[in-house]
Scaffold this motif. Sequence first.
Motif: not given
Length: 226
Positions: A147-163
């Motif tokens: 995407n050529g940008c920073y995404l949020s961990k929340a929109e990736k589903g990486w905002d909980h657990g180890r990620p």
Amino acid sequence: ELRIAADINVNNTIALHNTRMLQTFVAIDGRVRPFVMAVKHWTKCRDLNDAAFGGTLSSYAWATLAIHFLQTRQPPIVPVLHPPAPSLRADKCMSASPVDLTFDDDITRLRDFGRQNTESLGYLLYAFFRTYAFEFDYRHQVVSLRNGCYLSKAEKGWDHGRPSRIFCIEEPFSTWLNLAHSANETAVEGIRQEFQRAFCILRDGGSYDNVCEVYQRPQVPMTPPL
């Protein structure tokens, strides 16, 4: 002994597209190859490029991070090559959506895309170290070359657990994969400290050779036999 490092892939055809994508970026602007090589040389000297056994990041992860940085300069040095598409969340089944392997590889049209950016290789390295030493939000942001940008961990589903606690670099094709998954919290903090060290050396007038001084692992004292 030749001491030549190589990657071997078995039944991993996506790796072929990864290689072609990197080659496309290199062909677009003359700064890409030396910039990526400078970053990779630094990671090798500072023992930051061993995902398999060292718990840090792979060579491909570092190349992805470096090229993404060039995408996000103002003005950008290299473009976004992939078609617009929502990044697949990690909690979706891998088979739910086929991997989109398409990207723009029209070198004739893309060459010199970044001509309006006149930043030197030296300044780019300085800014790269500064970005990941002090500006990047390791807790909440994801590096997305696709995407050529920073995404949020929340929109990736990486905002909980180890990620949620580690460095996150989205794989450009298999977007549910984190290229930095090999580095745990301790390793990520060590990587951030290495970015800070490199930035401070250059800020204070040091050279690239000083930045790439070979890392010496602390000696573990021998325990005398009982």
